[in-house]
Write a protein that holds these residues in place. Structure first.
Motif, PDB file in Angstrom:
ATOM      1  N   VAL A 122      24.087 -31.578 -13.041  1.00 15.83           N
ATOM      2  CA  VAL A 122      23.432 -32.209 -14.122  1.00 15.83           C
ATOM      3  C   VAL A 122      22.023 -32.263 -13.427  1.00 15.83           C
ATOM      4  O   VAL A 122      21.851 -32.793 -12.559  1.00 15.83           O
ATOM      5  CB  VAL A 122      23.744 -33.921 -14.504  1.00 15.83           C
ATOM      6  N   VAL A 123      21.143 -31.472 -14.198  1.00 20.54           N
ATOM      7  CA  VAL A 123      19.636 -31.513 -13.552  1.00 20.54           C
ATOM      8  C   VAL A 123      18.729 -32.475 -14.235  1.00 20.54           C
ATOM      9  O   VAL A 123      18.529 -32.228 -15.613  1.00 20.54           O
ATOM     10  CB  VAL A 123      19.176 -30.029 -13.613  1.00 20.54           C
ATOM     11  N   VAL A 124      17.876 -33.315 -13.715  1.00 21.27           N
ATOM     12  CA  VAL A 124      17.200 -34.096 -14.249  1.00 21.27           C
ATOM     13  C   VAL A 124      15.544 -33.899 -13.476  1.00 21.27           C
ATOM     14  O   VAL A 124      15.769 -33.602 -12.473  1.00 21.27           O
ATOM     15  CB  VAL A 124      17.565 -35.639 -14.510  1.00 21.27           C
TER      16      VAL A 124
ATOM     17  N   VAL B  15      21.264 -33.222  -9.867  1.00 21.83           N
ATOM     18  CA  VAL B  15      20.027 -32.738  -9.087  1.00 21.83           C
ATOM     19  C   VAL B  15      18.820 -33.503  -9.675  1.00 21.83           C
ATOM     20  O   VAL B  15      18.828 -33.395 -10.732  1.00 21.83           O
ATOM     21  CB  VAL B  15      20.020 -31.466  -8.950  1.00 21.83           C
ATOM     22  N   VAL B  16      18.011 -34.124  -8.836  1.00 26.92           N
ATOM     23  CA  VAL B  16      16.765 -34.610  -9.126  1.00 26.92           C
ATOM     24  C   VAL B  16      15.664 -33.472  -8.949  1.00 26.92           C
ATOM     25  O   VAL B  16      15.407 -33.141  -7.634  1.00 26.92           O
ATOM     26  CB  VAL B  16      16.274 -35.743  -8.705  1.00 26.92           C
TER      27      VAL B  16
ATOM     28  N   THR C 216      34.650 -46.625 -11.718  1.00 23.57           N
ATOM     29  CA  THR C 216      35.983 -45.833 -11.879  1.00 23.57           C
ATOM     30  C   THR C 216      35.237 -44.293 -11.718  1.00 23.57           C
ATOM     31  O   THR C 216      34.197 -43.889 -11.812  1.00 23.57           O
ATOM     32  CB  THR C 216      36.443 -45.917 -13.198  1.00 23.57           C
ATOM     33  N   GLY C 217      36.218 -43.559 -11.286  1.00 28.29           N
ATOM     34  CA  GLY C 217      36.087 -41.906 -11.077  1.00 28.29           C
ATOM     35  C   GLY C 217      35.386 -41.985  -9.640  1.00 28.29           C
ATOM     36  O   GLY C 217      34.754 -42.788  -9.059  1.00 28.29           O
ATOM     37  N   ALA C 218      35.392 -40.668  -9.319  1.00 27.49           N
ATOM     38  CA  ALA C 218      34.504 -39.981  -8.116  1.00 27.49           C
ATOM     39  C   ALA C 218      33.095 -40.200  -8.460  1.00 27.49           C
ATOM     40  O   ALA C 218      32.627 -40.014  -9.433  1.00 27.49           O
ATOM     41  CB  ALA C 218      34.994 -38.660  -7.948  1.00 27.49           C
ATOM     42  N   LYS C 219      32.486 -40.623  -7.650  1.00 33.49           N
ATOM     43  CA  LYS C 219      30.820 -40.808  -7.720  1.00 33.49           C
ATOM     44  C   LYS C 219      30.081 -39.327  -7.173  1.00 33.49           C
ATOM     45  O   LYS C 219      30.382 -39.092  -6.182  1.00 33.49           O
ATOM     46  CB  LYS C 219      30.339 -41.908  -6.665  1.00 33.49           C
ATOM     47  N   PRO C 220      29.350 -38.975  -8.225  1.00 36.28           N
ATOM     48  CA  PRO C 220      28.824 -37.694  -7.999  1.00 36.28           C
ATOM     49  C   PRO C 220      27.841 -37.903  -6.843  1.00 36.28           C
ATOM     50  O   PRO C 220      27.100 -38.805  -6.577  1.00 36.28           O
ATOM     51  CB  PRO C 220      28.097 -37.483  -9.268  1.00 36.28           C
ATOM     52  N   ALA C 221      27.629 -36.794  -6.000  1.00 36.00           N
ATOM     53  CA  ALA C 221      26.513 -36.877  -4.970  1.00 36.00           C
ATOM     54  C   ALA C 221      25.189 -36.562  -5.751  1.00 36.00           C
ATOM     55  O   ALA C 221      25.081 -36.000  -6.942  1.00 36.00           O
ATOM     56  CB  ALA C 221      26.637 -35.565  -4.055  1.00 36.00           C
ATOM     57  N   ILE C 222      24.047 -37.122  -4.995  1.00 40.82           N
ATOM     58  CA  ILE C 222      22.850 -36.951  -5.686  1.00 40.82           C
ATOM     59  C   ILE C 222      21.841 -36.129  -4.723  1.00 40.82           C
ATOM     60  O   ILE C 222      21.937 -36.541  -3.507  1.00 40.82           O
ATOM     61  CB  ILE C 222      22.238 -38.411  -6.260  1.00 40.82           C
ATOM     62  N   LEU C 223      21.176 -35.277  -5.149  1.00 42.09           N
ATOM     63  CA  LEU C 223      20.333 -34.529  -4.162  1.00 42.09           C
ATOM     64  C   LEU C 223      18.911 -34.273  -5.162  1.00 42.09           C
ATOM     65  O   LEU C 223      19.056 -34.214  -6.490  1.00 42.09           O
ATOM     66  CB  LEU C 223      21.157 -33.174  -4.104  1.00 42.09           C
TER      67      LEU C 223
ATOM     68  N   ALA D 245      21.105 -27.017   0.219  1.00 42.80           N
ATOM     69  CA  ALA D 245      21.875 -27.973   0.017  1.00 42.80           C
ATOM     70  C   ALA D 245      22.545 -28.260  -1.261  1.00 42.80           C
ATOM     71  O   ALA D 245      23.789 -28.577  -1.284  1.00 42.80           O
ATOM     72  CB  ALA D 245      21.048 -29.317   0.257  1.00 42.80           C
ATOM     73  N   VAL D 246      21.836 -27.954  -2.424  1.00 48.53           N
ATOM     74  CA  VAL D 246      22.749 -27.778  -3.692  1.00 48.53           C
ATOM     75  C   VAL D 246      23.898 -27.031  -3.750  1.00 48.53           C
ATOM     76  O   VAL D 246      24.959 -27.026  -4.090  1.00 48.53           O
ATOM     77  CB  VAL D 246      21.862 -27.554  -4.776  1.00 48.53           C
ATOM     78  N   LYS D 247      23.412 -25.712  -3.255  1.00 50.77           N
ATOM     79  CA  LYS D 247      24.661 -24.748  -3.171  1.00 50.77           C
ATOM     80  C   LYS D 247      25.707 -25.028  -2.346  1.00 50.77           C
ATOM     81  O   LYS D 247      26.924 -24.916  -2.754  1.00 50.77           O
ATOM     82  CB  LYS D 247      23.988 -23.278  -2.586  1.00 50.77           C
TER      83      LYS D 247
END
Ligand SMILES: Nc1nc2c(ncn2[C@@H]2O[C@H](COP(=O)(O)OP(=O)(O)OP(=O)(O)O)[C@@H](O)[C@H]2O)c(=O)[nH]1
Ligand SMILES: [Mg+2]
Length: 321
Positions: A164-166, A189-190, A214-221, A236-238
């Protein structure tokens, strides 16, 4: 469809892939036949969904990722759903890729799928199109969607890894998160981290993700997909995309997700066929009931119930279950 199309797709022949995608987009029956010639070559590619609010930089990021994947020697297939609108300031994915110097590279295949007709049809075309690229040896297969509605989310969610890109300001990243994007994200991804407000957005998202129970926490880059010093964070995103797939494969989540995806496709297909078989011959009944609903004499739900009951009665009278 000619008999040799599946074989040519499997060999990675680019014009054949292009033709197969046209089949998938335009001809339901021919698409089903085509996929019968491909299914045992499908399933190797890593399917990556990229979604997020309009103008966040999805296409720019995908183009940058594609360049990085090419440097790894991987052939990249990209499907863009709902290509950029003139309102978002976004650019066509093809233009982005061209700017990355990838134009004319047979190792990058890009195709836009138009949002024609029913969304269910689009969702099917995306799945089938990803199968075609997969069978042709493209890996990863990336799907770009603008994640604003639930149905677009469903398309993005049909990936092995959802990114998810913001971006700061663009449609308010946190708002987009509230609309359900957070739940489907494996990686957030910010982008546009060179712009004002990026740090704040990053902090807000970290806080929102930390609250999840709940659920796995998404990584934030964070990235600057248009390029900065170094690679703008794209490498790093790749790496995070690859790591998610490796983790999901090892833990069984990948197999579970793929099974759920298959189940959804089967259900959609059954629903479509039942619906196609059911409606012909009911146009007049539908017209009568539609008028009744429109004139306020009954509700749509009651009308649907009447239709189903009448059909069941006729079926019973003919001795059918
Ligand atoms: N400053 C800055 N601008 C960026 C960055 N990434 C993308 N942009 C710009 O943001 C605009 C939108 O980029 P796109 O990649 O087309 O965004 P998108 O999310 O694909 O847009 P849609 O497909 O229309 O939803 C373009 O003008 C890009 O040049 C970034 O990291 N920093
Ligand atoms: Mg785009």
């Amino acid at each position: 469809m000619t008999d040799e199309l599946p074989a040519r797709v499997r060999s990675g022949d680019v014009p054949a892939v292009a033709r197969a995608l046209s089949v998938v987009e335009n001809d339901l029956e021919a698409a089903a036949a085509l996929l019968e010639g491909l299914f045992d070559a499908v399933g190797r590619a890593h399917r990556v969904g990229v979604t997020g609010p309009p103008g966040a930089g999805k296409s720019t990021l995908i183009a940058a990722l594609a360049k990085a994947w090419r440097e790894d020697g991987r052939r990249v297939g990209i499907l863009a759903v709902d290509p950029s609108s003139p309102f978002t300031g976004g650019a066509l994915l093809g233009d982005r890729v061209r700017m990355m110097g990838l134009f004319g590279d047979a190792g990058v295949f890009i195709r836009s799928l138009a949002t024609r007709g029913a969304l269910g049809g689009l969702s099917r075309a995306v799945h089938d199109g990803a199968d075609v690229l997969d069978a042709a040896g493209f890996d990863p297969v990336v799907v770009e969607t603008v994640g604003v509605g639930q149905s677009e989310l469903a398309i993005a969610g049909a990936a092995d890894t959802v990114v998810v890109v913001v971006a700061p300001g663009s449609g308010d990243g946190v708002q987009a998160m509230k609309a359900g994007l957070l739940e489907v994200a494996d990686l957030i991804v910010v982008n546009q981290s060179d712009r004002e407000g990026a740090d704040r957005l990053l902090a807000d998202l970290r806080a929102a993700v930390d609250l999840r129970e709940t659920g796995a926490k998404p990584a934030i880059l964070s990235t600057t997909a248009t390029g900065a010093e170094g690679d703008g964070g794209v490498g790093a995103v790749k790496a995070a995309i690859d790591a998610h797939r490796a983790g999901a494969a090892a833990g069984g989540a990948l197999a579970a997700r793929r099974a759920a995806r298959a189940a959804a496709r089967i259900r959609d297909e059954v629903d479509r066929r039942r619906s196609d078989a059911w409606w012909p011959g009911r146009a007049r009944e539908l017209e009568r009931l539609s008028a009744a609903v429109a004139e306020g004499r009954t509700t749509a739900a009651k009308a649907a119930g009447d239709l189903l009951r009448a059909a069941a009665k006729r079926g019973a009278a003919r001795g059918k279950p």
